[in-house]
Design an enzyme around this catalytic site. Structure first.
Site, mmCIF file in Angstrom:
data_model
loop_
_atom_site.group_PDB
_atom_site.id
_atom_site.type_symbol
_atom_site.label_atom_id
_atom_site.label_comp_id
_atom_site.label_asym_id
_atom_site.label_seq_id
_atom_site.Cartn_x
_atom_site.Cartn_y
_atom_site.Cartn_z
ATOM 1 N N CYS A 114 33.865 19.238 40.748
ATOM 2 C CA CYS A 114 33.803 20.140 41.894
ATOM 3 C C CYS A 114 34.522 19.473 43.055
ATOM 4 C CB CYS A 114 32.346 20.417 42.293
ATOM 5 S SG CYS A 114 32.189 21.613 43.643
ATOM 6 N N CYS A 118 29.934 17.717 48.215
ATOM 7 C CA CYS A 118 28.604 17.590 48.834
ATOM 8 C C CYS A 118 28.091 16.168 48.574
ATOM 9 C CB CYS A 118 27.649 18.640 48.281
ATOM 10 S SG CYS A 118 28.262 20.319 48.571
HETATM 11 FE FE1 SF4 Z 1 29.970 21.392 44.253
HETATM 12 FE FE2 SF4 Z 1 28.381 20.986 46.355
HETATM 13 FE FE3 SF4 Z 1 27.646 22.721 44.419
HETATM 14 FE FE4 SF4 Z 1 27.687 20.054 43.954
HETATM 15 S S1 SF4 Z 1 26.360 21.156 45.375
HETATM 16 S S2 SF4 Z 1 28.473 21.656 42.605
HETATM 17 S S3 SF4 Z 1 29.485 19.422 45.196
HETATM 18 S S4 SF4 Z 1 29.418 22.874 45.800
#
Ligand code: SF4
Ligand code: SAH
Length: 375
Positions: A114, A118
Protein backbone atom coordinates in the site's frame (compact mmCIF):
# COMPACT_ATOMS: atom_id res chain seq x y z
CA UNK A 1 -6.96 -2.15 -21.11
CA UNK A 2 -7.56 -4.57 -18.29
CA UNK A 3 -4.59 -6.90 -17.93
CA UNK A 4 -5.36 -10.61 -18.13
CA UNK A 5 -3.92 -11.73 -14.83
CA UNK A 6 -6.70 -14.04 -13.77
CA UNK A 7 -9.48 -15.97 -15.50
CA UNK A 8 -11.76 -13.52 -13.69
CA UNK A 9 -10.34 -10.70 -15.79
CA UNK A 10 -12.34 -12.19 -18.68
CA UNK A 11 -15.58 -10.25 -19.12
CA UNK A 12 -18.70 -11.88 -20.61
CA UNK A 13 -17.77 -10.38 -24.00
CA UNK A 14 -14.20 -11.75 -23.68
CA UNK A 15 -15.67 -15.18 -22.93
CA UNK A 16 -17.91 -14.89 -25.99
CA UNK A 17 -14.90 -13.94 -28.13
CA UNK A 18 -12.94 -16.92 -26.79
CA UNK A 19 -15.78 -19.26 -27.68
CA UNK A 20 -16.09 -17.74 -31.16
CA UNK A 21 -12.32 -17.98 -31.79
CA UNK A 22 -12.46 -21.64 -30.90
CA UNK A 23 -15.39 -22.22 -33.27
CA UNK A 24 -17.72 -22.92 -30.34
CA UNK A 25 -21.36 -21.86 -30.14
CA UNK A 26 -22.04 -18.68 -28.18
CA UNK A 27 -23.70 -20.52 -25.31
CA UNK A 28 -20.33 -22.04 -24.38
CA UNK A 29 -19.44 -18.59 -23.00
CA UNK A 30 -22.34 -18.92 -20.57
CA UNK A 31 -21.12 -22.37 -19.53
CA UNK A 32 -17.67 -20.97 -18.89
CA UNK A 33 -19.05 -18.11 -16.83
CA UNK A 34 -21.07 -20.62 -14.84
CA UNK A 35 -17.94 -22.61 -13.97
CA UNK A 36 -16.03 -19.50 -13.00
CA UNK A 37 -18.66 -17.54 -11.09
CA UNK A 38 -21.18 -20.07 -9.83
CA UNK A 39 -18.93 -23.04 -9.20
CA UNK A 40 -15.74 -21.10 -8.44
CA UNK A 41 -13.66 -23.44 -10.62
CA UNK A 42 -10.66 -21.71 -12.22
CA UNK A 43 -8.94 -24.62 -13.98
CA UNK A 44 -10.38 -25.03 -17.50
CA UNK A 45 -9.34 -28.69 -17.56
CA UNK A 46 -11.77 -29.32 -14.68
CA UNK A 47 -14.72 -27.85 -16.62
CA UNK A 48 -15.97 -31.25 -17.57
CA UNK A 49 -18.95 -30.33 -19.74
CA UNK A 50 -16.82 -28.35 -22.20
CA UNK A 51 -15.32 -30.20 -25.18
CA UNK A 52 -11.80 -31.38 -24.44
CA UNK A 53 -10.24 -29.37 -27.29
CA UNK A 54 -11.85 -26.17 -26.06
CA UNK A 55 -10.71 -26.87 -22.50
CA UNK A 56 -7.14 -27.34 -23.67
CA UNK A 57 -7.26 -24.19 -25.74
CA UNK A 58 -8.54 -22.26 -22.73
CA UNK A 59 -5.86 -23.74 -20.50
CA UNK A 60 -3.22 -22.55 -22.99
CA UNK A 61 -4.76 -19.11 -23.12
CA UNK A 62 -4.87 -18.85 -19.33
CA UNK A 63 -1.41 -20.31 -18.71
CA UNK A 64 0.58 -18.10 -16.36
CA UNK A 65 -2.49 -16.28 -15.05
CA UNK A 66 -4.25 -16.77 -11.75
CA UNK A 67 -3.35 -16.96 -8.10
CA UNK A 68 -1.11 -19.64 -6.73
CA UNK A 69 -1.99 -20.80 -3.21
CA UNK A 70 1.30 -20.66 -1.34
CA UNK A 71 0.55 -20.90 2.35
CA UNK A 72 -2.40 -21.47 4.61
CA UNK A 73 -2.36 -20.65 8.33
CA UNK A 74 -5.10 -21.59 10.75
CA UNK A 75 -5.95 -19.55 13.85
CA UNK A 76 -8.65 -19.20 16.51
CA UNK A 77 -9.25 -22.95 16.64
CA UNK A 78 -10.11 -23.16 12.94
CA UNK A 79 -12.42 -20.11 12.89
CA UNK A 80 -9.80 -17.89 11.17
CA UNK A 81 -7.72 -18.80 8.12
CA UNK A 82 -5.04 -16.73 6.44
CA UNK A 83 -4.11 -17.57 2.87
CA UNK A 84 -1.10 -16.34 0.98
CA UNK A 85 -1.43 -16.25 -2.81
CA UNK A 86 1.37 -15.81 -5.31
CA UNK A 87 0.49 -13.40 -8.13
CA UNK A 88 1.61 -13.65 -11.74
CA UNK A 89 4.93 -11.81 -11.82
CA UNK A 90 6.14 -12.95 -8.40
CA UNK A 91 4.41 -10.71 -5.86
CA UNK A 92 1.95 -12.03 -3.33
CA UNK A 93 -1.07 -11.01 -1.29
CA UNK A 94 -2.98 -12.31 1.69
CA UNK A 95 -6.68 -12.99 2.22
CA UNK A 96 -8.31 -13.80 5.54
CA UNK A 97 -11.37 -15.98 6.10
CA UNK A 98 -13.30 -15.33 9.32
CA UNK A 99 -15.95 -17.86 10.27
CA UNK A 100 -18.79 -17.40 12.73
CA UNK A 101 -21.96 -19.35 13.36
CA UNK A 102 -24.11 -18.46 10.35
CA UNK A 103 -21.55 -16.14 8.76
CA UNK A 104 -18.42 -16.54 6.65
CA UNK A 105 -16.55 -13.36 5.76
CA UNK A 106 -13.52 -13.09 3.51
CA UNK A 107 -11.23 -10.10 3.73
CA UNK A 108 -9.54 -9.46 0.37
CA UNK A 109 -6.56 -7.40 -0.76
CA UNK A 110 -6.74 -4.87 -3.59
CA UNK A 111 -3.03 -4.07 -3.87
CA UNK A 112 0.26 -5.81 -3.18
CA UNK A 113 1.38 -3.50 -0.37
CA UNK A 114 0.00 0.00 0.00
CA UNK A 115 1.33 3.44 -0.88
CA UNK A 116 -0.64 5.36 1.76
CA UNK A 117 2.05 4.98 4.40
CA UNK A 118 -0.11 4.98 7.54
CA UNK A 119 2.45 4.94 10.30
CA UNK A 120 0.80 2.25 12.43
CA UNK A 121 -0.01 -0.26 9.65
CA UNK A 122 2.28 -3.15 8.69
CA UNK A 123 1.05 -3.09 5.08
CA UNK A 124 1.72 0.64 4.85
CA UNK A 125 5.19 0.29 6.30
CA UNK A 126 6.03 -2.43 3.82
CA UNK A 127 5.44 -0.12 0.85
CA UNK A 128 3.66 -0.53 -2.45
CA UNK A 129 4.40 -3.07 -5.15
CA UNK A 130 1.49 -3.04 -7.57
CA UNK A 131 -2.23 -2.81 -8.12
CA UNK A 132 -4.22 -6.00 -8.39
CA UNK A 133 -6.49 -6.48 -11.37
CA UNK A 134 -10.24 -6.87 -10.76
CA UNK A 135 -9.86 -10.56 -11.58
CA UNK A 136 -7.15 -11.02 -8.98
CA UNK A 137 -9.46 -9.56 -6.34
CA UNK A 138 -12.37 -11.76 -7.46
CA UNK A 139 -10.16 -14.83 -7.60
CA UNK A 140 -9.26 -14.46 -3.90
CA UNK A 141 -12.98 -14.76 -3.16
CA UNK A 142 -13.40 -17.67 -5.57
CA UNK A 143 -10.52 -19.66 -4.13
CA UNK A 144 -11.49 -19.13 -0.52
CA UNK A 145 -15.11 -19.98 -1.33
CA UNK A 146 -14.06 -23.16 -3.12
CA UNK A 147 -12.07 -24.29 -0.05
CA UNK A 148 -14.63 -23.19 2.51
CA UNK A 149 -16.59 -26.44 2.93
CA UNK A 150 -13.39 -28.21 3.98
CA UNK A 151 -12.26 -25.47 6.36
CA UNK A 152 -15.26 -25.24 8.66
CA UNK A 153 -14.39 -26.01 12.28
CA UNK A 154 -18.04 -26.60 13.17
CA UNK A 155 -21.26 -27.23 11.20
CA UNK A 156 -22.67 -23.91 12.42
CA UNK A 157 -20.25 -22.10 10.08
CA UNK A 158 -21.80 -21.79 6.61
CA UNK A 159 -20.41 -23.71 3.64
CA UNK A 160 -20.63 -20.63 1.40
CA UNK A 161 -19.33 -17.08 1.78
CA UNK A 162 -21.85 -14.64 3.17
CA UNK A 163 -19.74 -11.43 3.17
CA UNK A 164 -16.77 -9.91 1.39
CA UNK A 165 -14.82 -7.03 2.93
CA UNK A 166 -12.21 -5.05 1.00
CA UNK A 167 -10.03 -4.56 4.07
CA UNK A 168 -6.94 -6.59 3.32
CA UNK A 169 -3.73 -5.20 1.89
CA UNK A 170 -3.99 -1.97 -0.02
CA UNK A 171 -6.25 1.02 -0.38
CA UNK A 172 -9.29 0.08 -2.50
CA UNK A 173 -9.95 3.62 -3.74
CA UNK A 174 -6.34 3.97 -4.88
CA UNK A 175 -7.23 1.14 -7.30
CA UNK A 176 -10.79 2.04 -8.21
CA UNK A 177 -11.05 0.15 -11.51
CA UNK A 178 -10.21 -3.17 -9.85
CA UNK A 179 -12.25 -2.41 -6.74
CA UNK A 180 -15.47 -1.54 -8.56
CA UNK A 181 -14.91 -4.14 -11.25
CA UNK A 182 -14.54 -6.82 -8.58
CA UNK A 183 -17.50 -5.59 -6.55
CA UNK A 184 -19.71 -5.68 -9.65
CA UNK A 185 -18.63 -9.20 -10.59
CA UNK A 186 -19.16 -10.45 -7.04
CA UNK A 187 -22.66 -9.05 -7.21
CA UNK A 188 -23.65 -9.94 -10.76
CA UNK A 189 -21.66 -13.14 -11.21
CA UNK A 190 -21.30 -14.61 -7.73
CA UNK A 191 -24.71 -13.44 -6.61
CA UNK A 192 -23.65 -11.56 -3.48
CA UNK A 193 -25.96 -8.73 -2.50
CA UNK A 194 -24.53 -5.21 -2.36
CA UNK A 195 -25.12 -5.29 1.39
CA UNK A 196 -22.86 -8.30 1.71
CA UNK A 197 -19.94 -6.27 0.31
CA UNK A 198 -17.99 -3.66 2.31
CA UNK A 199 -15.25 -1.39 1.04
CA UNK A 200 -12.92 0.18 3.58
CA UNK A 201 -11.08 3.38 2.67
CA UNK A 202 -8.43 5.41 4.42
CA UNK A 203 -10.42 8.46 3.34
CA UNK A 204 -9.71 9.17 -0.32
CA UNK A 205 -12.34 11.80 -0.98
CA UNK A 206 -12.64 11.24 -4.76
CA UNK A 207 -13.28 7.55 -4.05
CA UNK A 208 -16.04 8.35 -1.56
CA UNK A 209 -17.63 10.76 -4.02
CA UNK A 210 -17.61 8.02 -6.63
CA UNK A 211 -19.14 5.54 -4.17
CA UNK A 212 -22.01 8.00 -3.73
CA UNK A 213 -22.94 7.70 -7.40
CA UNK A 214 -22.04 4.05 -8.13
CA UNK A 215 -25.15 2.04 -8.97
CA UNK A 216 -23.96 -0.77 -6.69
CA UNK A 217 -24.68 0.41 -3.15
CA UNK A 218 -22.02 -1.46 -1.19
CA UNK A 219 -21.29 -0.69 2.47
CA UNK A 220 -18.67 1.95 3.10
CA UNK A 221 -16.19 1.94 5.98
CA UNK A 222 -13.96 4.94 6.59
CA UNK A 223 -10.75 4.62 8.60
CA UNK A 224 -10.72 7.76 10.70
CA UNK A 225 -8.47 6.90 13.70
CA UNK A 226 -8.29 10.43 15.10
CA UNK A 227 -10.77 13.19 15.96
CA UNK A 228 -8.47 16.08 14.97
CA UNK A 229 -6.26 16.93 12.00
CA UNK A 230 -3.09 17.36 13.99
CA UNK A 231 -3.13 13.76 15.16
CA UNK A 232 -4.64 12.36 11.97
CA UNK A 233 -1.88 14.01 9.91
CA UNK A 234 0.63 11.98 11.90
CA UNK A 235 -1.19 8.65 11.67
CA UNK A 236 -2.67 8.88 8.19
CA UNK A 237 -0.51 10.96 5.82
CA UNK A 238 -3.31 11.36 3.23
CA UNK A 239 -5.10 13.51 5.79
CA UNK A 240 -2.83 16.33 4.62
CA UNK A 241 -4.54 16.16 1.22
CA UNK A 242 -8.06 15.52 2.51
CA UNK A 243 -8.42 16.75 6.09
CA UNK A 244 -11.26 15.67 8.36
CA UNK A 245 -13.67 18.43 7.28
CA UNK A 246 -13.32 17.44 3.60
CA UNK A 247 -13.60 13.78 4.49
CA UNK A 248 -16.82 14.30 6.45
CA UNK A 249 -18.19 16.49 3.70
CA UNK A 250 -17.71 13.64 1.21
CA UNK A 251 -19.25 11.15 3.66
CA UNK A 252 -22.24 13.47 4.12
CA UNK A 253 -22.67 13.50 0.33
CA UNK A 254 -22.53 9.71 0.28
CA UNK A 255 -25.13 9.41 3.04
CA UNK A 256 -27.43 11.89 1.35
CA UNK A 257 -27.15 10.12 -1.99
CA UNK A 258 -27.48 6.56 -0.71
CA UNK A 259 -29.26 6.88 2.68
CA UNK A 260 -26.80 4.27 3.91
CA UNK A 261 -25.01 4.26 7.24
CA UNK A 262 -21.23 4.44 7.23
CA UNK A 263 -18.87 2.76 9.66
CA UNK A 264 -15.90 4.65 10.96
CA UNK A 265 -12.95 2.44 11.82
CA UNK A 266 -10.86 3.62 14.75
CA UNK A 267 -7.71 1.64 15.54
CA UNK A 268 -7.25 2.38 19.21
CA UNK A 269 -3.60 2.88 20.19
CA UNK A 270 -2.30 3.21 23.72
CA UNK A 271 -1.50 6.76 24.71
CA UNK A 272 -2.01 8.03 21.14
CA UNK A 273 -5.72 8.24 20.38
CA UNK A 274 -7.34 6.35 23.27
CA UNK A 275 -8.13 9.27 25.61
CA UNK A 276 -11.63 9.90 26.96
CA UNK A 277 -11.56 13.47 25.62
CA UNK A 278 -10.63 12.11 22.17
CA UNK A 279 -13.60 9.73 22.33
CA UNK A 280 -15.92 12.61 23.22
CA UNK A 281 -14.51 14.71 20.40
CA UNK A 282 -15.03 11.87 17.93
CA UNK A 283 -18.62 11.50 19.10
CA UNK A 284 -19.24 15.25 18.70
CA UNK A 285 -17.72 15.15 15.22
CA UNK A 286 -19.90 12.27 13.99
CA UNK A 287 -23.17 12.89 15.84
CA UNK A 288 -24.45 15.44 13.27
CA UNK A 289 -24.23 12.86 10.46
CA UNK A 290 -27.83 11.72 10.04
CA UNK A 291 -29.70 9.59 7.54
CA UNK A 292 -32.05 11.88 5.60
CA UNK A 293 -35.67 11.11 6.29
CA UNK A 294 -35.34 8.87 9.32
CA UNK A 295 -32.95 11.23 11.10
CA UNK A 296 -31.16 8.28 12.68
CA UNK A 297 -27.41 8.34 13.19
CA UNK A 298 -25.60 7.68 9.92
CA UNK A 299 -22.25 7.01 11.59
CA UNK A 300 -21.33 3.85 13.42
CA UNK A 301 -17.95 3.74 15.16
CA UNK A 302 -16.03 0.49 15.04
CA UNK A 303 -13.25 0.53 17.63
CA UNK A 304 -10.42 -1.87 16.69
CA UNK A 305 -8.03 -2.37 19.61
CA UNK A 306 -4.62 -1.97 17.96
CA UNK A 307 -2.97 -5.19 16.89
CA UNK A 308 0.69 -5.21 17.70
CA UNK A 309 2.89 -4.76 14.63
CA UNK A 310 6.57 -4.86 15.44
CA UNK A 311 8.67 -1.88 14.48
CA UNK A 312 5.84 0.66 14.34
CA UNK A 313 6.25 1.91 17.90
CA UNK A 314 2.50 1.70 18.60
CA UNK A 315 0.91 -0.60 21.13
CA UNK A 316 -2.44 -2.02 22.17
CA UNK A 317 -4.67 -0.07 24.57
CA UNK A 318 -5.60 -1.48 27.97
CA UNK A 319 -8.99 -3.14 28.29
CA UNK A 320 -10.20 -0.38 30.55
CA UNK A 321 -9.09 2.27 28.03
CA UNK A 322 -11.12 0.47 25.35
CA UNK A 323 -14.23 0.55 27.57
CA UNK A 324 -13.73 4.17 28.56
CA UNK A 325 -13.21 5.22 24.95
CA UNK A 326 -16.30 3.33 23.80
CA UNK A 327 -18.42 4.95 26.51
CA UNK A 328 -17.04 8.38 25.66
CA UNK A 329 -18.12 8.01 22.02
CA UNK A 330 -21.49 6.57 23.03
CA UNK A 331 -22.04 9.63 25.23
CA UNK A 332 -22.97 11.62 22.11
CA UNK A 333 -25.45 8.98 21.02
CA UNK A 334 -23.35 7.68 18.13
CA UNK A 335 -23.59 3.87 17.92
CA UNK A 336 -20.25 2.28 18.74
CA UNK A 337 -18.96 -1.27 18.92
CA UNK A 338 -15.62 -2.86 19.70
CA UNK A 339 -14.44 -5.25 17.04
CA UNK A 340 -13.55 -8.71 18.31
CA UNK A 341 -9.92 -9.44 17.77
CA UNK A 342 -9.55 -12.11 15.11
CA UNK A 343 -6.45 -13.79 13.77
CA UNK A 344 -3.84 -12.07 15.94
CA UNK A 345 -2.13 -15.40 16.64
CA UNK A 346 -1.34 -15.86 12.95
CA UNK A 347 -0.73 -12.18 12.13
CA UNK A 348 -4.01 -12.16 10.26
CA UNK A 349 -5.63 -9.35 12.24
CA UNK A 350 -6.38 -5.91 10.83
CA UNK A 351 -3.24 -4.17 9.73
CA UNK A 352 -0.97 -7.17 10.18
CA UNK A 353 -1.00 -8.32 6.59
CA UNK A 354 2.30 -8.03 4.86
CA UNK A 355 4.05 -10.47 2.64
CA UNK A 356 7.73 -10.99 2.68
CA UNK A 357 7.40 -14.01 0.45
CA UNK A 358 7.70 -13.09 -3.19
CA UNK A 359 9.76 -10.01 -2.48
CA UNK A 360 12.77 -9.94 -4.77
CA UNK A 361 15.74 -11.61 -3.15
CA UNK A 362 13.73 -13.34 -0.46
CA UNK A 363 12.90 -17.00 -0.30
CA UNK A 364 9.19 -17.79 -0.23
CA UNK A 365 7.89 -18.57 3.24
CA UNK A 366 7.79 -22.31 3.93
CA UNK A 367 4.41 -23.97 3.71
CA UNK A 368 2.71 -24.48 7.04
CA UNK A 369 -0.53 -26.40 6.86
CA UNK A 370 -1.95 -26.67 3.37
CA UNK A 371 -5.11 -28.76 3.59
CA UNK A 372 -6.73 -28.93 0.20
CA UNK A 373 -5.50 -25.73 -1.38
CA UNK A 374 -5.44 -27.21 -4.84
CA UNK A 375 -7.73 -25.92 -7.52
FE1 SF4 B 1 -2.85 1.38 3.44
FE2 SF4 B 1 -3.22 2.92 5.58
FE3 SF4 B 1 -5.07 1.07 4.91
FE4 SF4 B 1 -2.64 0.33 5.88
S1 SF4 B 1 -4.24 1.46 6.96
S2 SF4 B 1 -3.71 -0.57 4.13
S3 SF4 B 1 -1.31 1.93 4.96
S4 SF4 B 1 -4.45 2.88 3.73
N1 SAH C 1 -6.65 0.68 3.23
C1 SAH C 1 -7.94 0.51 3.75
C2 SAH C 1 -8.33 -0.93 3.99
C3 SAH C 1 -7.28 -1.84 4.60
S1 SAH C 1 -6.79 -1.58 6.26
C4 SAH C 1 -8.12 1.31 5.02
O1 SAH C 1 -7.13 1.78 5.56
O2 SAH C 1 -9.25 1.47 5.44
C5 SAH C 1 -8.16 -2.25 7.20
C6 SAH C 1 -8.32 -1.57 8.56
O3 SAH C 1 -7.34 -2.01 9.52
C7 SAH C 1 -8.17 -0.06 8.50
O4 SAH C 1 -9.17 0.53 9.28
C8 SAH C 1 -6.81 0.13 9.13
O5 SAH C 1 -6.61 1.41 9.58
C9 SAH C 1 -6.83 -0.90 10.22
N2 SAH C 1 -5.52 -1.20 10.77
C10 SAH C 1 -4.32 -1.08 10.19
N3 SAH C 1 -3.34 -1.49 11.01
C11 SAH C 1 -3.94 -1.89 12.16
C12 SAH C 1 -3.48 -2.46 13.37
N4 SAH C 1 -2.19 -2.73 13.56
N5 SAH C 1 -4.39 -2.75 14.32
C13 SAH C 1 -5.70 -2.53 14.12
N6 SAH C 1 -6.20 -2.03 12.98
C14 SAH C 1 -5.33 -1.70 12.01
Amino acid sequence: MTPLRSPYDLSPSDLAALAAEAGQPAWRAGQLAHWLDRRRVTDPLAMTDLPRGFRERLADRLAGTGLEPRRHQVGDGGWTHKLLFGLPGGDSVESVLMLYPGRATVCVSTQAGCAMGCTFCATGQFGFTRNLSAGEVVEQVARVWAELPGLRPHPSAPGHLTNVVFMGMGEPFANPAATWGAARRLHEGFGLSARAITISTVGLVPGIRRAAVEPLAVNLAVSIHAPDDELRDRLVPVNRSWPIADLLDAVRGYVEATRRRVSFEYALMRGVNDGVEQGRELGRLLAPLRVPGSGGHAAHVNVIPYNATPGTGFSAPSRSAVRRFRDAVAGSGVPVSVRANRGAGIDAACGQLRTMAGRPGRAPAPPLVTPGTSG
